[in-house]
Scaffold this motif. Sequence first.
Motif, PDB file in Angstrom:
ATOM      1  N   GLN A 177       0.824  -1.218   0.000  1.00  0.00           N
ATOM      2  CA  GLN A 177       0.000   0.000   0.000  1.00  0.00           C
ATOM      3  C   GLN A 177       0.854   1.262   0.000  1.00  0.00           C
ATOM      4  O   GLN A 177       0.381   2.340  -0.360  1.00  0.00           O
ATOM      5  CB  GLN A 177      -0.931   0.001   1.225  1.00  0.00           C
ATOM      6  CG  GLN A 177      -1.968  -1.095   1.196  1.00  0.00           C
ATOM      7  CD  GLN A 177      -2.753  -1.187   2.508  1.00  0.00           C
ATOM      8  OE1 GLN A 177      -2.565  -0.388   3.419  1.00  0.00           O
ATOM      9  NE2 GLN A 177      -3.634  -2.164   2.591  1.00  0.00           N
ATOM     10  N   LEU A 178       2.129   1.139   0.402  1.00  0.00           N
ATOM     11  CA  LEU A 178       3.013   2.301   0.432  1.00  0.00           C
ATOM     12  C   LEU A 178       3.628   2.617  -0.934  1.00  0.00           C
ATOM     13  O   LEU A 178       4.262   3.657  -1.101  1.00  0.00           O
ATOM     14  CB  LEU A 178       4.141   2.082   1.450  1.00  0.00           C
ATOM     15  CG  LEU A 178       3.727   2.184   2.915  1.00  0.00           C
ATOM     16  CD1 LEU A 178       4.892   1.786   3.813  1.00  0.00           C
ATOM     17  CD2 LEU A 178       3.274   3.591   3.257  1.00  0.00           C
ATOM     18  N   LEU A 179       3.448   1.736  -1.917  1.00  0.00           N
ATOM     19  CA  LEU A 179       4.101   1.942  -3.212  1.00  0.00           C
ATOM     20  C   LEU A 179       3.728   3.250  -3.899  1.00  0.00           C
ATOM     21  O   LEU A 179       4.618   3.917  -4.442  1.00  0.00           O
ATOM     22  CB  LEU A 179       3.848   0.759  -4.143  1.00  0.00           C
ATOM     23  CG  LEU A 179       4.792  -0.425  -3.920  1.00  0.00           C
ATOM     24  CD1 LEU A 179       4.479  -1.544  -4.877  1.00  0.00           C
ATOM     25  CD2 LEU A 179       6.241  -0.002  -4.055  1.00  0.00           C
ATOM     26  N   PRO A 180       2.443   3.664  -3.909  1.00  0.00           N
ATOM     27  CA  PRO A 180       2.156   4.964  -4.537  1.00  0.00           C
ATOM     28  C   PRO A 180       2.931   6.111  -3.881  1.00  0.00           C
ATOM     29  O   PRO A 180       3.410   7.015  -4.567  1.00  0.00           O
ATOM     30  CB  PRO A 180       0.641   5.122  -4.340  1.00  0.00           C
ATOM     31  CG  PRO A 180       0.126   3.723  -4.230  1.00  0.00           C
ATOM     32  CD  PRO A 180       1.209   2.968  -3.512  1.00  0.00           C
ATOM     33  N   LEU A 181       3.084   6.062  -2.558  1.00  0.00           N
ATOM     34  CA  LEU A 181       3.879   7.065  -1.854  1.00  0.00           C
ATOM     35  C   LEU A 181       5.330   7.015  -2.329  1.00  0.00           C
ATOM     36  O   LEU A 181       5.938   8.040  -2.654  1.00  0.00           O
ATOM     37  CB  LEU A 181       3.823   6.828  -0.341  1.00  0.00           C
ATOM     38  CG  LEU A 181       4.846   7.612   0.486  1.00  0.00           C
ATOM     39  CD1 LEU A 181       4.499   9.082   0.523  1.00  0.00           C
ATOM     40  CD2 LEU A 181       4.945   7.060   1.897  1.00  0.00           C
ATOM     41  N   VAL A 182       5.902   5.816  -2.377  1.00  0.00           N
ATOM     42  CA  VAL A 182       7.296   5.640  -2.773  1.00  0.00           C
ATOM     43  C   VAL A 182       7.505   6.142  -4.202  1.00  0.00           C
ATOM     44  O   VAL A 182       8.477   6.859  -4.495  1.00  0.00           O
ATOM     45  CB  VAL A 182       7.720   4.158  -2.630  1.00  0.00           C
ATOM     46  CG1 VAL A 182       9.084   3.910  -3.232  1.00  0.00           C
ATOM     47  CG2 VAL A 182       7.704   3.754  -1.155  1.00  0.00           C
ATOM     48  N   GLU A 183       6.587   5.785  -5.106  1.00  0.00           N
ATOM     49  CA  GLU A 183       6.716   6.216  -6.501  1.00  0.00           C
ATOM     50  C   GLU A 183       6.585   7.738  -6.619  1.00  0.00           C
ATOM     51  O   GLU A 183       7.329   8.381  -7.362  1.00  0.00           O
ATOM     52  CB  GLU A 183       5.673   5.507  -7.361  1.00  0.00           C
ATOM     53  CG  GLU A 183       5.965   4.020  -7.500  1.00  0.00           C
ATOM     54  CD  GLU A 183       4.813   3.233  -8.129  1.00  0.00           C
ATOM     55  OE1 GLU A 183       3.716   3.805  -8.303  1.00  0.00           O
ATOM     56  OE2 GLU A 183       5.031   2.057  -8.447  1.00  0.00           O
ATOM     57  N   GLY A 184       5.645   8.323  -5.883  1.00  0.00           N
ATOM     58  CA  GLY A 184       5.483   9.777  -5.890  1.00  0.00           C
ATOM     59  C   GLY A 184       6.721  10.483  -5.362  1.00  0.00           C
ATOM     60  O   GLY A 184       7.149  11.512  -5.900  1.00  0.00           O
ATOM     61  N   ALA A 186       9.756   9.301  -5.483  1.00  0.00           N
ATOM     62  CA  ALA A 186      10.806   9.140  -6.492  1.00  0.00           C
ATOM     63  C   ALA A 186      10.695  10.250  -7.535  1.00  0.00           C
ATOM     64  O   ALA A 186      11.695  10.853  -7.944  1.00  0.00           O
ATOM     65  CB  ALA A 186      10.713   7.762  -7.142  1.00  0.00           C
ATOM     66  N   GLU A 187       9.461  10.537  -7.949  1.00  0.00           N
ATOM     67  CA  GLU A 187       9.245  11.610  -8.925  1.00  0.00           C
ATOM     68  C   GLU A 187       9.623  12.961  -8.326  1.00  0.00           C
ATOM     69  O   GLU A 187      10.248  13.801  -8.986  1.00  0.00           O
ATOM     70  CB  GLU A 187       7.791  11.603  -9.393  1.00  0.00           C
ATOM     71  CG  GLU A 187       7.483  10.416 -10.284  1.00  0.00           C
ATOM     72  CD  GLU A 187       5.998  10.148 -10.462  1.00  0.00           C
ATOM     73  OE1 GLU A 187       5.187  11.068 -10.213  1.00  0.00           O
ATOM     74  OE2 GLU A 187       5.660   9.017 -10.862  1.00  0.00           O
TER      75      GLU A 187
END
Length: 196
Positions: A177-184, A186-187
């Motif tokens: 569930q934390l992946l969208p945070l991690v990807e954001g 990174a951007e």
Amino acid sequence: MDISLTSFIDFVLKSGSPKMTCAKKIKNQIGEVYDPIKDYYKRFRDAIQELHKHGRPKNDISEIIGELPSSKLENYKKMEAGYKRFMGNKRISWFPPERENWFHGNLNIPINPEVGLEWNGEKYLVKLYLKSAKPSKDKISCVLALMRITIPESDYSLAVLDVRNGKLFLYEENMLQLLPLVEGEAESLEFILGKI
């Protein structure tokens, strides 16, 4: 841009001006040639790998590490004690850990668990957490989520070991569930690095 997993996760979990300070530190590290002399924990990681590769008893850790400068002695003793606690009476065998990179935009984050360990018929890919500060739940979850999406499905469990406390944290599905945070983040990091 090659960025260490530790530096990236530190950036992900900071907010406000400390986040900018972290980004500047990362910017300064980009392009630096790796120097083992500056790697504070290298001797410990190498000793743990040698210990398991050669099936040596846990009490050999000090001998494998060898003489240490006084500035490292206290920290290394704490890590050694914690690692021995983790090993306990387990009959552990070694296998070479898989290593992959996580790419997002122009960022390249190496995902490199230091050890592959097997005990009681179960295999574990283990990332060693060596810092003195206790790792937060979010830090552990981010690392394990990145390990899960980067390292192909296999017959082993993914884990982070808080070495000083001898505590093993295992991957759980809800960590994704934390992946969208991690990807954001990174951007965000890529954008900031382009501006500073």
